[in-house]
Motif scaffolding. Structure first.
Motif, PDB file in Angstrom:
ATOM      1  N   LEU A   1       6.707  20.785  72.441  1.00 16.96           N
ATOM      2  CA  LEU A   1       7.350  19.606  71.855  1.00 16.96           C
ATOM      3  C   LEU A   1       8.774  19.939  71.431  1.00 16.96           C
ATOM      4  O   LEU A   1       9.705  19.146  71.658  1.00 16.96           O
ATOM      5  N   TRP A   2       8.961  21.100  70.823  1.00 14.71           N
ATOM      6  CA  TRP A   2      10.302  21.526  70.400  1.00 14.71           C
ATOM      7  C   TRP A   2      11.228  21.651  71.607  1.00 14.71           C
ATOM      8  O   TRP A   2      12.396  21.236  71.554  1.00 14.71           O
ATOM      9  N   PHE A   3      10.728  22.220  72.707  1.00 15.62           N
ATOM     10  CA  PHE A   3      11.547  22.389  73.911  1.00 15.62           C
ATOM     11  C   PHE A   3      12.033  21.038  74.425  1.00 15.62           C
ATOM     12  O   PHE A   3      13.229  20.859  74.694  1.00 15.62           O
ATOM     13  N   TRP A   4      11.124  20.074  74.581  1.00 16.56           N
ATOM     14  CA  TRP A   4      11.522  18.782  75.124  1.00 16.56           C
ATOM     15  C   TRP A   4      12.414  18.012  74.161  1.00 16.56           C
ATOM     16  O   TRP A   4      13.327  17.298  74.602  1.00 16.56           O
ATOM     17  N   HIS A   5      12.194  18.171  72.856  1.00 15.15           N
ATOM     18  CA  HIS A   5      13.090  17.509  71.909  1.00 15.15           C
ATOM     19  C   HIS A   5      14.494  18.109  71.996  1.00 15.15           C
ATOM     20  O   HIS A   5      15.500  17.400  71.892  1.00 15.15           O
ATOM     21  N   THR A   6      14.544  19.427  72.191  1.00 14.78           N
ATOM     22  CA  THR A   6      15.841  20.083  72.338  1.00 14.78           C
ATOM     23  C   THR A   6      16.566  19.570  73.584  1.00 14.78           C
ATOM     24  O   THR A   6      17.782  19.310  73.562  1.00 14.78           O
ATOM     25  N   VAL A   7      15.822  19.400  74.693  1.00 13.32           N
ATOM     26  CA  VAL A   7      16.412  18.913  75.944  1.00 13.32           C
ATOM     27  C   VAL A   7      16.941  17.492  75.784  1.00 13.32           C
ATOM     28  O   VAL A   7      18.112  17.206  76.068  1.00 13.32           O
ATOM     29  N   PHE A   8      16.092  16.590  75.321  1.00 10.68           N
ATOM     30  CA  PHE A   8      16.506  15.189  75.202  1.00 10.68           C
ATOM     31  C   PHE A   8      17.451  14.978  74.021  1.00 10.68           C
ATOM     32  O   PHE A   8      18.319  14.099  74.067  1.00 10.68           O
ATOM     33  N   GLY A   9      17.290  15.803  72.984  1.00  5.20           N
ATOM     34  CA  GLY A   9      18.187  15.700  71.843  1.00  5.20           C
ATOM     35  C   GLY A   9      19.601  16.099  72.185  1.00  5.20           C
ATOM     36  O   GLY A   9      20.569  15.574  71.615  1.00  5.20           O
ATOM     37  N   ALA A  10      19.753  17.024  73.141  1.00  7.44           N
ATOM     38  CA  ALA A  10      21.086  17.446  73.557  1.00  7.44           C
ATOM     39  C   ALA A  10      21.835  16.315  74.250  1.00  7.44           C
ATOM     40  O   ALA A  10      23.064  16.280  74.240  1.00  7.44           O
TER      41      ALA A  10
END
Length: 290
Positions: free
Chosen positions: A13-22
């Motif tokens: 979840l952290w990985f995908w939030h980091t991707v889309f959050g960027a």
């Protein structure tokens, strides 16, 4: 006790939030929503191979049904001989009963972990322990690999004006805590996002069951116990989604919708692939005979 599941789920979840959050911004509600959706997709991809094996096992079990019934009838008075002959039949056809339930056994703790991680955003903090505590209170404590700032970001993220960390039935005191985070959301605003998700999840659950039952053999469908379970799958389970939806936060509804949509697509693709394989085998047999 299940930290060996919670931490990997949290990491995905952290990985995908980091991707889309960027791209969209770390506090953007769409970024968090997409992170939840792609978390589900990632987990389902990891479980795809066992799911395909489960379908193959179910198909083989249906094909062996007449032979199994014949053995049961032939050795009805000798359970030991019946079990021995069953094992011979299963070994001859490469049938492993465990593969019929293994994917479900694997999926259960994984998705319990996913549900737990999402709820834990609302339960972080010493002595809080209640679903829907305020963002200010929860922001002081991390959630697995998420920092306190990440927790604050999740709790204040909104999707079409509704915080993804609240449910339709969230108490007014919880909603009031969002006053300093974009204003106090109304129940109508939350319902406008949650209810469509509930309806989509319910419909997807129904059509998943319908697609699964369409593949059921006539003998299995005629069984009284199977008929009762079929009705539960077709109608009671989807209604259960609608009944329980008001008590689930929007992030969990997103998980439910994306999981059901993936299941619907996976069923059609996997069954189509297996149908093609079986058609190719039949064609090869006909060619050899000719």
């Amino acid at each position: 006790m299940l930290d060996f599941i919670y931490y990997p789920v949290s990491a995905i979840l952290w990985f995908w939030h980091t991707v889309f959050g960027a791209v969209l911004g770390p506090d953007n509600g769409v970024a968090w929503a997409l992170a939840v959706v792609f978390l589900v997709f990632t987990l389902r991809i990891l479980l795809l191979k066992p799911a395909i094996k489960q379908v193959r096992t179910t198909r083989l079990m249906q094909e062996l049904g007449p032979q199994i019934k014949a053995l049961q009838k032939k050795y009805s008075g000798d359970r030991a001989r019946q079990a021995t002959e069953m094992q011979k039949l299963q070994k001859e056809h490469g049938f492993n009963p465990l593969m019929g339930c293994l994917p479900a056994l694997v999926q259960a703790p994984v998705f319990i972990g996913l549900y737990h991680v999402l709820r834990s955003f609302n339960r972080t903090g010493t002595g809080l322990g209640q679903l829907g505590m305020s963002p200010e209170a929860n922001a002081h404590t991390a959630n697995y690999i998420f920092s306190a700032a990440d927790v604050q970001s999740f709790l204040s993220a909104r999707l079409f004006g509704a915080p993804i960390s609240v449910a339709i039935t969230s108490p007014q005191s919880t909603l009031a805590s969002f006053a300093s985070h974009g204003g106090i959301p109304t129940v109508a605003t939350i319902a406008a996002v949650a209810i469509p998700l509930m309806v989509i999840a319910g419909l997807a659950t129904h059509f998943n069951a319908r697609a699964s039952l369409a593949r059921q053999s006539p003998e299995a469908a005629a069984n009284p116990q199977s008929a009762m379970m079929n009705k539960l799958m077709l109608w009671v389970f989807p209604l259960g989604v609608l009944a329980g939806g008001p008590f689930l936060m929007i992030a969990i509804l997103l998980y439910w919708v994306s999981n059901n949509i993936w299941t619907y697509g996976q069923q059609h693709l996997v069954f189509a692939r297996i149908d093609r394989e079986e058609a190719a085998k039949e064609h090869a047999v006909v060619e050899r005979r000719e």
